[in-house]
Every structure is written in structure tokens, then in C-alpha cells.
Scaffold this active site. Sequence first.
Site, mmCIF file in Angstrom:
data_model
loop_
_atom_site.group_PDB
_atom_site.id
_atom_site.type_symbol
_atom_site.label_atom_id
_atom_site.label_comp_id
_atom_site.label_asym_id
_atom_site.label_seq_id
_atom_site.Cartn_x
_atom_site.Cartn_y
_atom_site.Cartn_z
ATOM 1 N N GLY A 460 0.772 -1.233 0.000
ATOM 2 C CA GLY A 460 0.000 0.000 0.000
ATOM 3 C C GLY A 460 0.808 1.290 0.000
ATOM 4 C CB ILE A 623 10.814 13.214 -0.253
ATOM 5 C CG1 ILE A 623 10.994 13.516 1.242
ATOM 6 C CG2 ILE A 623 9.394 12.736 -0.550
ATOM 7 C CD1 ILE A 623 10.894 12.319 2.167
ATOM 8 N N PRO A 626 6.842 12.132 -3.619
ATOM 9 C CG PRO A 626 7.386 14.225 -4.469
ATOM 10 C CD PRO A 626 7.326 12.780 -4.837
ATOM 11 C CE LYS A 627 -0.410 14.161 -6.287
ATOM 12 N NZ LYS A 627 -1.248 13.895 -7.461
ATOM 13 C CD GLN A 632 3.381 4.719 3.615
ATOM 14 O OE1 GLN A 632 3.969 4.062 4.447
ATOM 15 N NE2 GLN A 632 2.195 4.355 3.172
ATOM 16 C CE LYS A 695 18.620 9.425 7.162
ATOM 17 N NZ LYS A 695 18.623 10.431 8.245
ATOM 18 N N GLY A 698 7.585 4.799 6.430
ATOM 19 C CA GLY A 698 6.260 4.211 6.616
ATOM 20 C C GLY A 698 5.877 4.027 8.074
ATOM 21 C CD GLU A 699 7.295 0.025 9.983
ATOM 22 O OE1 GLU A 699 6.452 -0.174 10.854
ATOM 23 O OE2 GLU A 699 7.573 -0.799 9.093
HETATM 24 MO MO1 MOS Z 1 5.821 -3.290 9.055
HETATM 25 S S1 MOS Z 1 5.118 -3.732 10.973
HETATM 26 O O1 MOS Z 1 7.391 -3.938 9.136
HETATM 27 O O2 MOS Z 1 4.814 -4.185 8.022
#
Ligand code: MOS
Length: 732
Positions: A460, A623, A626-627, A632, A695, A698-699
Site C-alpha cells: 500500500g 523524498i 512526494p505524494k 504515508q 530513508k 512508513g513506520e
Molecule cells: Mo511493518 S510492521 O514492518 O509491516
Amino acid sequence: MTWQQQQQDGPSRVDGRAKVTGTAKYIAEFSFPRMAHGYLVQSTIAKGKIRDIDTAEAEKQPGVIKVLSHKNLSKLAIPAPAPDAVVRPFYALTSDEIRFNAQPIAVVVAETFEQARYAASLVKIAYDRAAHSTDLRGSLDKAFVSGREQPDRGNPEEAFAAAEFKIEAEYTIPIEHHNAMEPHATVASWEDGKLTVYDKTQGIQGTTGYLAAAFGIDRANVRVLSPFVGGAFGAALRPGPNLIIAAMAAREIERPVKVVYSRRQLATAHGYRPESIQIVKAAADKDGKLTSLTHQATHNTSAYENFSENLVGMARGLYACPNVRTVSKIARVDMQTPLWMRAPGMVSGAFALESALDELSYKLKIDPLELRLRNYAEADPETGRPFSSKELRECYRQAAERFGWSKRTPEPRSMRDGKYLIGWGMATGMWPAGQAAASARVTINADGTARVESGTTDIGPGTYTTMTIIASQVLGLPLEKITFVLGDSELPPSPAQGGSTTTSSVGTAVKEASELVLKELAELAGKDEGSPFREIDAANLITEDGSILVRGRPETKLSFTEILKKNNLGHIGLLHRSTPDTGERGKYVIASHGAQFLEVRVDEEIGNVRVTRVVQGTAAGKIINPKGAHSQEMGGVVWGIGMAMTEKTEVDHALGRIMNPNLAGYHVPVNADIGRIETIFVEEDDKIVNPLGAKGLGELGMVGVPAAIANAVFHATGKRIRDLPITPDKLL
Ligand code: MOS
């Protein structure tokens, strides 16, 4: 870049049209000829043994082909674990042992899903029950350190005792479930000893290896496909029971089998964010310099595996504090093994640490942002190594300015809007920027198009788009001329999509493979005697619109098509494996950082909290998309709001059973719960992290959010909530 610019800049998802028109197929939508449907039967006790399975009634039902369980399924190739072994990985339907409530214990295979589901309700199980315990607090005295114990930095105990300003507090977070939109699902087919599965997975390679080992066949005889993943958030990082059950059932009945989970089953047979209990002790001198920090975290694991995630990493790496102790423990409960869930470990730990810093700021009467700046780590406080880049200070500055932080009045309950209490809170996030080996194949075709392939997945975040952008930038081809292909174990191997490492890992492979193909094209172009490309240094070549040009000599230009035609080639391509520069990376600490500033509006009469606006500053290298990056970071905030405000998996400890395995009882935020979210990216020019300079993020976007919300709620109400989620009952 501001939020408004983010909306406009950069390409949209290359797979966006396929997704909104329904041509992107998710796992449950794949079928094989002669396919049957499997539906799980699950245990109703938490611990014990299966004495008997009565399938007579189920087997009489129309359409039922077979009811399969450990009693009649052929054995897997993996050796059965010794019954007294501490760690015994769970393979569904392979033994009579019950390890957790709702454990899959049989599968009814029928011609249709409905027939299988109905018949499954008629299977009768007799158990020999054993006493269970699912309560983490009740198991705390048996908690143990899993893995390496980290030595103290300095003398935290002495420094804490001597400090004038200090706090000590306990923070608790319940079990949470991923609840992705797409259910876990597998479609499995055996043909001539070869196994093909469509499986919802974040890791094609891991799933392939798992199946090969389980069935004792060569990897080459297993093909795993996962072209689109409808959200996973970690829930598909480990092969689930659906995978092995579908493959075992298909082998048994010699027909393809599809197993799709119901919403209830999502919360009962895959992992979850573990429950945690944390204690933070923090002390500072009168100037707000941290003198002691102790972060102790315990979370649950199952009775049969040691799952451990790192909740205390930020306590060691975020602040320049000379005396630090961290303790990480796990405790057994009779539930299934937990699993990584978005920002695993870090977001739970940050809730405790960043709440504690806020508590300390009130003791000190120092602004919470100012307190963080006074303890800013210029180098890694643990090792003294420099950061490869760290623009956290600039994140604080820009996000605070955009938010209007300087207008905050420090006293709790001092800001109001009519009947609403207003609270402003902030916190910090951090995430290690990892990179793993990955590979990609890049092919340029004579028609001027390119195909880029890598066996990664896209759960995603926009990997299809990001990889297409990277290839486009190197090859000088417009996005529409590039097709990026992923999600197939026959593609060049790449790591699982997890830990925010895909852009770094797979992106580097795509970049390097694209550069190498161009080099080969340039060599072809310069092959002929008299070619203007002869003897041109590769460094002077540029690509533009499907052509190679010589820098400063725009007339010296050959299109990819011309080069390939001249050489009688239909295409040119190569496979490349990239690896992280561990030597160079090892000299630095490499991490993404972020800061969140947000506002809550509290209706004290009913205890209702709304997060009305959020400004998030993010420093995650360059980045690329960008979108996608904006999206994220927004998603991270939404997840943080869910964790802080609504999400909780309720466990009935008497039954050892999850009571709300559905979206009616487990509340995730909806649009109406979300206010305005602005993201600011502070770009870092990082030559160390990888050749892209990118880098992961997402998290990261989630990490500081729950703490920032709890801090804002305290500022609004004067009530410190240390137990998530912050539901109205806790504020009344
Ligand atoms: Mo993420 S918790 O490594 O899908």
C-alpha cells in the site's frame, strides 16, 4: 514542502486506476479450475487437547468434499517438535494440542464457500481442557529477558536518587490488531508436484521458503504470487495458518483450494501488537538536562514462541543522557504469538518515553519542546558515532512554527474555545533506516519502453509508483513507458516489505540496475567506428526522453530504439543484485526522525476528545515519491490517532478469548475522527544511507503520535492518561 504543495507535486499512483476500477486483483479474487473452498473450524478453548472430532454431520451436507484435521491430513516434512520444547513454531492442523483460543483445528472443504462455512458449524469437537492464563499482569512475575541484556550507561540509579526533578510512571497499552481491509487469503494449487499459491504476503521469498520446507520440496517447485496487497501493516510478515491449510488441503483432495478468512478470523489466527506494561523513570537538573533515564518494558508472548520487540530503543538513542538503563522482558500467556504491527516496538516505547518527558517538563516548568532541544543528541548517545544525517532540530523548528506552538500557554486547562478545552501537545519519533540486499531486472525494449522487475511486494505505500519513479529518473523515460512488476517468486529475489526498508533496498537495486543497462546501451552506441559516442566517458552521458545524449553536445543524441535496431536487438536487459555498503554505513547511526505537534479539543461533559489538527515534520533523507510520502505520513498520524483514542482488543481472561474480533467492537478511526493533517518534509542530503539518499518513513509517521495526543489531552484537561486508549470513561 507544505501539505498543500504535497497534494500537487509529484506523480499519482501508477496503479491508482487499476485499484479504483477494480482491475487490480486481490488474493481472494484469484481462482483455478476445479477449485474448492476451505473454511476453518476453530477451537473454543484456550489450552488443552483435542479428544475427538466428530465430522459425521458436516460430511453429510451438500457440496462437502472432506473435513480435514491432524487426524487425516498427510504429515508435513518438518520434524515434529519435542513436546517439552520451549519454542515450538505453530503449524496448523498438525497436532491435537490447543495453544490458543480460536486456533484453527480443522478445515471443511466444499464446492462453495457457503457450503464449507455452514458445514464447519456442524463439526463437533471434544476437548480435554487445561487451565490457561491470558493475563499479562498475572504473568509479570515470570517475565524474562529475551535476547541480549544491555548494560547500563553510566549510573542511572545513583543519578535518579540524587536528582531534584524526577518522575516515575507506569504506562500500559492493550493488544491491538492490524485489521487491514483485505482479509488473509490463500489460493493453492498442486500440479505435477509443483505448488502454486496466491497468498496475501509481505514477503514472497519467505513464503516460498516456508512452503518448500513444510512440504519437503525444492524451492524451484514452489511459486508464490502476491501482486496486490490490500493493507497488511505487519500482519502478513509471517506465513499464516491460511497458507499451510490451503496448501495441505489442496494436496489432500488433489484439487486447488481457496481459504479466505472472515473478519472475525483476522483477529484470531494471525498476530497482533502485544500488550505492554512499561515503567519510565526520568530525572533532570534544574536547567532541564536529563541526568537519568530508566525505561523498563514488558510485553506478552505466546506459550510456545519467544516473540520480542524493542520498546526501549528510543530511550537509548534519542536523548543525550549520561545515565541510562533499559530492560526488555517478555512474559508468556496462552494466546497466539504476537506479530509486528506498524511501527512495532517503537510506537509503544515512544508512548511511554515521550509521555514521561512531557510529565517531566511540567515538573521543571520548561516548555516540552524546549526540554527536548536541551537534550538534543548531536551524535548517537550510545556509541558516540555520528548520525549519517539528522535534521530533527529543523523538523521541530518548522513544524512548531507552522503549528503556532509559540502561542501555547503552558498551564493545563488554560486554553479554551467556548465549552471546549483546547490542548496542544508534541512528541518525537525515530525509526532506524535499514537496508537489505535486493535485486532487480531492468529491460529496455526496442519500442522505447522499459520493464523493471523485482520480487518485492506493495502493501500500500506505493512501491509500484516509487520504483517506477526511480527507474524513470535514471533511464530518462516518462513514467508511462515503464512497467514495474512485483509480487512473484519467479522475479529477482527481494526482501519482505517491512520495517520501512523497501525504498532503500529495492529502490537501490532498481537504480543500480537501470544505470548498468544504460551503460550497456552506451557501449552499444559507441561500438561502431565513427560513432559520436565512441570514447565518450560514461560520466558525460545523460538520458532524456528515451535517448542518450552527450553533456554539452545536444546534437549528439541516439534514441534507445535506434541503438537497439542498429544492433538487431529486440531488447537489452540485465539482472543486478545490490547490497548495502555495510562498511561505510557501520561508521554511522542511520535513522529517520520526526516531530509531531497537535491540537485536541475536549468536551469535558462527555469526555470526548477530537484531534483537530496535526503538523508533522519528517526528516527521512531524500523524498522520492512526494505524494506517496505525504500519504504515508498522514497514514501514520491516522494510525496514531487510532492507537491513542480507540483501538483495543478485549480479551476475556476467563475464557482466554478475544471478545471483539470485528469492526463493530474494535474501533479504528473513520474520516469523521480525523481533522487536518499537514506534513512537512525536511530533506536531508545523505550520501551514506544508500545511493538514493532515501530513508524509510512508513513506520516513522506513527511513532510519536499517541504520546503527542496524551500530552495534548493533559494540557487540555490536567488529566494524565497513561493507559491507552484514551476513552471517554478515563476522562470523566
Ligand atoms: Mo511493518 S510492521 O514492518 O509491516
